[in-house]
Design an enzyme around this catalytic site. Structure first.
Site, PDB file in Angstrom:
ATOM      1  N   PHE A  46     -17.206  15.535   1.895  1.00  0.00           N
ATOM      2  CA  PHE A  46     -16.420  14.951   0.801  1.00  0.00           C
ATOM      3  C   PHE A  46     -16.973  13.581   0.440  1.00  0.00           C
ATOM      4  O   PHE A  46     -17.275  12.765   1.317  1.00  0.00           O
ATOM      5  CB  PHE A  46     -14.944  14.818   1.199  1.00  0.00           C
ATOM      6  CG  PHE A  46     -14.113  14.155   0.135  1.00  0.00           C
ATOM      7  CD1 PHE A  46     -13.693  14.864  -0.989  1.00  0.00           C
ATOM      8  CD2 PHE A  46     -13.787  12.807   0.229  1.00  0.00           C
ATOM      9  CE1 PHE A  46     -12.962  14.238  -1.985  1.00  0.00           C
ATOM     10  CE2 PHE A  46     -13.044  12.175  -0.762  1.00  0.00           C
ATOM     11  CZ  PHE A  46     -12.633  12.908  -1.869  1.00  0.00           C
TER      12      PHE A  46
ATOM     13  N   ASP B 165       0.877  -1.166   0.000  1.00  0.00           N
ATOM     14  CA  ASP B 165       0.000   0.000   0.000  1.00  0.00           C
ATOM     15  C   ASP B 165       0.918   1.222   0.000  1.00  0.00           C
ATOM     16  O   ASP B 165       2.073   1.114   0.404  1.00  0.00           O
ATOM     17  CB  ASP B 165      -0.877  -0.029   1.256  1.00  0.00           C
ATOM     18  CG  ASP B 165      -1.764   1.186   1.370  1.00  0.00           C
ATOM     19  OD1 ASP B 165      -2.273   1.639   0.333  1.00  0.00           O
ATOM     20  OD2 ASP B 165      -1.937   1.687   2.488  1.00  0.00           O
ATOM     21  N   LYS B 166       0.427   2.392  -0.458  1.00  0.00           N
ATOM     22  CA  LYS B 166       1.308   3.566  -0.497  1.00  0.00           C
ATOM     23  C   LYS B 166       1.171   4.434   0.746  1.00  0.00           C
ATOM     24  O   LYS B 166       2.092   4.553   1.537  1.00  0.00           O
ATOM     25  CB  LYS B 166       1.022   4.406  -1.749  1.00  0.00           C
ATOM     26  CG  LYS B 166       1.965   5.616  -1.890  1.00  0.00           C
ATOM     27  CD  LYS B 166       1.662   6.428  -3.124  1.00  0.00           C
ATOM     28  CE  LYS B 166       0.468   7.328  -2.943  1.00  0.00           C
ATOM     29  NZ  LYS B 166       0.676   8.445  -1.988  1.00  0.00           N
TER      30      LYS B 166
ATOM     31  N   ASP C 116      -1.697  -0.984   5.930  1.00  0.00           N
ATOM     32  CA  ASP C 116      -1.969  -0.514   7.282  1.00  0.00           C
ATOM     33  C   ASP C 116      -3.442  -0.270   7.589  1.00  0.00           C
ATOM     34  O   ASP C 116      -3.864  -0.392   8.706  1.00  0.00           O
ATOM     35  CB  ASP C 116      -1.182   0.773   7.569  1.00  0.00           C
ATOM     36  CG  ASP C 116      -1.615   1.923   6.678  1.00  0.00           C
ATOM     37  OD1 ASP C 116      -2.088   1.622   5.570  1.00  0.00           O
ATOM     38  OD2 ASP C 116      -1.486   3.087   7.075  1.00  0.00           O
ATOM     39  N   GLY C 117      -4.264   0.081   6.617  1.00  0.00           N
ATOM     40  CA  GLY C 117      -5.649   0.421   6.913  1.00  0.00           C
ATOM     41  C   GLY C 117      -6.588  -0.740   6.682  1.00  0.00           C
ATOM     42  O   GLY C 117      -6.218  -1.769   6.130  1.00  0.00           O
ATOM     43  N   THR C 118      -7.846  -0.587   7.116  1.00  0.00           N
ATOM     44  CA  THR C 118      -8.811  -1.665   6.937  1.00  0.00           C
ATOM     45  C   THR C 118      -9.172  -1.847   5.475  1.00  0.00           C
ATOM     46  O   THR C 118      -9.647  -2.891   5.086  1.00  0.00           O
ATOM     47  CB  THR C 118     -10.055  -1.402   7.786  1.00  0.00           C
ATOM     48  OG1 THR C 118      -9.653  -1.454   9.144  1.00  0.00           O
ATOM     49  CG2 THR C 118     -11.126  -2.424   7.593  1.00  0.00           C
TER      50      THR C 118
END
Length: 932
Positions: free
Chosen positions: A584, A490-491, A821-823
């Site tokens: 957003f 992931d970035k 790192d994220g869900t």
């Protein structure tokens, strides 16, 4: 047999068990045993052929035991041998449920028949529960389906709801949906031990032990058996501890106000049902949102990090703010703004306005919500189901292991055949002993110590990993770590830092090139848009919200107050009060705000309003009253440099009444805008990302980036980190309503062609967007499969698409690693052969002990000269000191793992305590496998 029911179940088949005596494990052997004994005793003679008869009976018994075990190992064999397939659900007693790939194992579950909850229905309710989900039989469609929750009704239906009006409707709802419970039953020790004791490898070892006992190796056999049992017991204990930890992840019930029988009452949160009207207040004493709830009145700020891993609290708006109530709810799409998901925490709530005459008012002055889903059907429940039932247990090196054993088996068969032929040449040699020796030669192909040796190797690897601050929840995946071919990253937050830097603004004040000017030199209108257009909230412990918006507000040097007002730290600009937000949306790629400021007109204080808008440059372009000629050139140039670019626009609305503000649609706010520049934000790389990727590339691994970010920004980061090393990178883009491969500087444009993929791969590095992948999958599926292993950057990818990439690479035979790192990475992490989660807010490097701390260890007593020194006492003291040091080290290392729901780690086999991606060498993992 029924075809795919949903994403979880592939098909179901109804069965009725047959009598035990008539089952395939019993009936044939009721005939075989008498026949064998008849021939042994009557035809050939009992004493004359004792050994041959004994071996035959033993062989038949072993075959029967194996058939029984095969029923235990395979649901399909069990159904074939012990059940009769039926079509009528009334006659059926059990159902075979086969899940879709990567969703656990096939199971035989009990079919329930209960009184119908539908009025006037003559047929009973026929249902079963599989992986905590309830499936009900539809008599009209003649198939099973999941429970239909009230999650897609019209907005007006939710607003008009008054909850359950009588006890009968509550009873029906409870029977239909079940209670709001997430009970994870931890099995008994013997139940888990039985599962391990019937595993093929363990059964084989017990069979070998029995053979050695027949050959009078009593001591060795019993010692090996005890060792195997003890080993399995330790594994069961570890499994029980892990299950106990998972059990703690469920919500604890607490008292909550609910509107039932036309009045407010308090019930326990585990009694909530879909359709209930509830009151929600700020979470106290770690009380989390009990289930998925639609916010009808009032607003909330919610911490969703438990569920999503995102540390940014989200603002939730009430449904009664929506102008069009004829729209159907989409909880995962546009309706997400109004949804409170189970397992999240309410940080702050604003009670409904007192001037609203219609609608319910809660006794505790809380926000009013409508329960959509409960139990394991909530978002939190689905995540727990992923952890419990997600991916089938894999056994590393299966193919190589079987190949190796078959290779050895050839020699074993040759050796056993030689011994048998030579043994038969001696007429006096005991045939029973000879047969036993030949069998032992065959079984010796698999050494009895193999599982223990493998376990020791894995445990040593776990210790090595713990020293590198990596926590492993699925040790059986460790052997894969040495075989990884493609490493996916992931970035944002993995390769790049979360510390965003606002470089300035561009495209204004006469700068028609890509010159970035600092915010201190920017026009006041630009600063006002940056200060007012955000979703930040001031809480007791500071400003919370998107790190990007926090960075821009700080750079603009404005302060946010608790009343949604922004004021400048210095300067003469008036403060702004934010009166309305259009949040957003990733689909719309923009957000807008109406903000008011007060001015003195002829001695009267008047409020004037402006609309401020920010978003993706290509989206804002269509909303501008006048588009500058340099617009495209500036934002594309800056995007290619790797910067994050947002376009800013505003419009003066003049004096408005509160009713006029409410009547303004989003389209009215976001039109005829004046362009006030591009804000440029950069995401610096983590300090050791370059070193880590260089090491991986040097080790001949392929590296891939999978991100939700802009393709131009992703390609820039990929170039910096040497993901892409060829002269040109082609992005699959839509050109004039058609798709083509286009270079970053637009100099190269190539059509999509099935035949030229080899030339494409050879000359260029490839980048593909989520939309591009969908297009290729639908129209050029074969080409997509060929290109997939060679694409270096996957940009603008949704979570499900990330998962799709990993599953596709695995299906093509590649051993994959995923680091995120994220869900939004959870699915990909779970399906990868090696999934490495980086905990949010973790340090980049391990904390080093201060020197003075290291030097505090008491030195062992020095040996005094002279004959009186007791050598044994000295040795004991030194050993005691060593033990103290070892115990202290263990205590320091064995800190409890604070792995919560929402950290990507809840669904990742490996979790790094550090945010660094610095390589964990496979030598550290697999040193011990080399010796086996």
């Amino acid at each position: 047999m029924q075809s795919s029911l949903d994403d979880l179940v592939q098909y179901t088949q109804l069965f009725k068990p047959i009598a035990t005596v008539l089952q395939g494990t019993i009936l044939p052997f009721l005939v075989i045993y008498p026949v064998v004994f008849y021939f042994w005793v009557v035809v050939y003679g009992f004493e004359e052929n004792f050994e041959a008869g004994f071996v035959t009976v033993a062989a038949v018994a072993i075959i029967q035991i194996l058939i029984c075990l095969c029923c235990y190992w395979s649901v399909h064999i069990q159904c074939f041998l012990s059940c009769t397939a039926v079509k009528d659900p009334i006659q059926a007693e059990i159902v075979k449920v086969v899940p879709t790939s990567n969703n656990g194992f096939a199971e035989i579950v009990k079919l329930h028949h209960t009184k119908s909850t539908t009025k006037g229905s003559l047929n009973p309710d026929v249902w079963f529960i599989f992986q905590k989900s309830k499936y009900v039989y539809d008599w009209e469609k003649e198939m099973f389906h999941t429970i239909a929750f009230p999650a897609n009704k019209k907005y007006e239906d939710y607003m008009e709801s008054k909850g359950y009006l009588d006890d009968e409707s509550i009873d029906i709802a409870e029977k239909t949906y079940g209670k709001n419970e997430m009970i994870m039953v931890v099995p008994e020790f013997m139940e888990l031990f039985k599962e391990r004791a019937t595993a093929p490898f363990f059964v084989f070892q017990v069979f070998c032990v029995a053979l050695w006992c027949l050959d009078k190796y009593w001591y060795y056999s019993i010692f090996t058996l005890v060792m195997l049992v003890m080993f399995e017991c330790t594994l069961v204990q570890q499994q029980l501890r892990n299950m106990a930890e998972i059990r703690k992840m469920g919500n604890k019930p607490y008292n909550i106000n609910v509107y039932r029988n036309k009045r407010w009452r308090q019930i326990m949160s585990d009694q909530l049902l879909p359709g209930d009207i509830v009151s929600l207040t700020r979470s106290h004493s770690d009380n989390l949102v009990p289930c998925d709830i639609l916010l009808l009145r009032g607003s909330c700020i919610v911490d969703e990090s438990m569920l999503t891993g995102e540390s940014v609290p989200q603002m939730k708006e009430a449904l009664d703010n929506e102008k069009n109530l004829k729209v159907n709810l989409d909880p995962e799409g546009e309706g997400k703004l109004h949804m409170l998901f189970g397992g999240t925490k309410i940080v702050q709530h604003s009670s409904p306005s007192k001037n609203i005459t219609s609608g319910l008012k809660a006794p505790d002055n809380g926000c009013i919500g409508y329960v959509i889903r409960n139990g394991f059907n909530t978002s939190q429940g689905k995540l727990l189901r992923t952890i419990l039932f997600g991916v089938k247990r894999v056994t590393a090196n299966n193919l190589e292991t079987f190949g190796f054993i078959l290779f050895l088996l050839i020699f074993a068969i040759a050796a056993a055949g030689y011994v048998w032929i030579k043994g038969c040449e001696d007429p006096e040699r005991n045939r029973y002993k000879l047969f036993l020796e030949c069998t032992l030669i065959l079984t010796s192909v698999v050494p009895p110590e193999l599982p223990i040796e493998l376990s020791l190797a894995v445990n040593t690897s776990l210790l090595s990993l713990s020293k590198l601050a990596v926590f492993c929840t699925e040790p059986f995946r460790i052997p894969f770590a040495g075989k990884v071919e493609i490493c996916c990253f992931d970035k944002t937050g993995t390769l790049t830092s979360d510390n965003l830097v606002v470089e300035g603004v561009a495209g204004i004040a006469g700068h028609t090139d890509a010159t970035v000017i600092p915010l201190s030199e920017a026009p006041i209108e630009t600063i006002q848009v940056l200060a007012s257009c955000h979703s930040l909230v001031q809480l007791d412990d500071g400003v919370v919200g998107d790190p990007l918006e926090k960075a821009t507000l700080k750079a603009a040097e404005w302060n946010l107050t608790k009343g949604d007002a922004v004021v400048p730290k210095k300067g003469k600009s008036p403060g702004f009060k934010i009166v309305h937000r259009n949040h957003f949306s990733s689909a719309l790629k923009r957000m807008s705000v109406i903000a008011g400021y007060q001015i003195n007109e002829r001695g009267f204080i008047e409020t004037h309003y402006i609309s401020s808008v920010k978003g993706a440059p290509e989206t804002i372009k269509t909303m501008l009253k006048e588009v500058p000629s340099h617009y495209d050139h500036v934002y594309l140039t800056l995007s290619r440099r790797g910067a994050r670019v947002l376009a800013l626009g505003y419009r003066s609305l003049g004096k408005l009444t509160s009713q006029e503000i409410r009547d303004l649609s989003r389209e009215d706010i976001e039109c005829d805008l004046t362009f006030v520049g591009f804000v440029i934000i950069s995401c610096p790389l983590k300090s050791d990302s370059k070193k880590a990727i260089a090491e991986i590339v040097h080790a001949s691994h392929s590296v891939v980036m999978i991100t939700g970010d802009n393709p131009l920004t992703a390609c820039h980061v990929a170039k910096e980190l040497k993901f892409t090393q060829k002269s040109e990178v082609l992005i699959l883009s839509e050109v004039n309503d058609d798709w083509a491969w286009k270079s970053i500087d637009d100099n190269v444009v190539l059509p999509i062609n099935n035949k030229s993929e080899k030339e494409l791969i050879k000359k260029y590095d490839l980048c593909i967007t989520g939309e591009g992948l969908t297009f290729l999958n639908e129209h050029y599926h074969e080409l997509m499969i060929k290109l997939m292993p060679h694409i270096k950057v996957f940009a603008r990818f949704a979570p499900k698409q990330k998962e799709f990439v990993i599953i596709t690479l695995k299906s093509l035979g590649f051993v994959t690693l995923m680091c995120g790192d994220g869900t939004n990475d959870v699915g990909a992490l779970k399906h990868a052969d090696v999934g490495v989660a980086i905990l949010a807010n973790a340090p980049e490097r391990a904390r080093e002990k201060p020197r003075e701390e290291r030097g505090q260890e008491p030195e062992p007593p020095r040996r005094l000269p002279g004959p009186r020194t007791d050598a044994r006492a000295e040795a004991r003291a030194e050993a005691a000191a060593r033990l103290r040091r070892a115990m202290k080290k263990l205590e320091e290392e064995d800190q409890p793992q604070l792995v919560r729901l929402g950290d990507a780690s809840v669904a990742a086999p490996f979790t790094s305590r550090l945010s660094s991606i610095l390589c964990r060498k496979k030598d550290d993992l697999l040193d011990n496998f080399i010796t086996i």
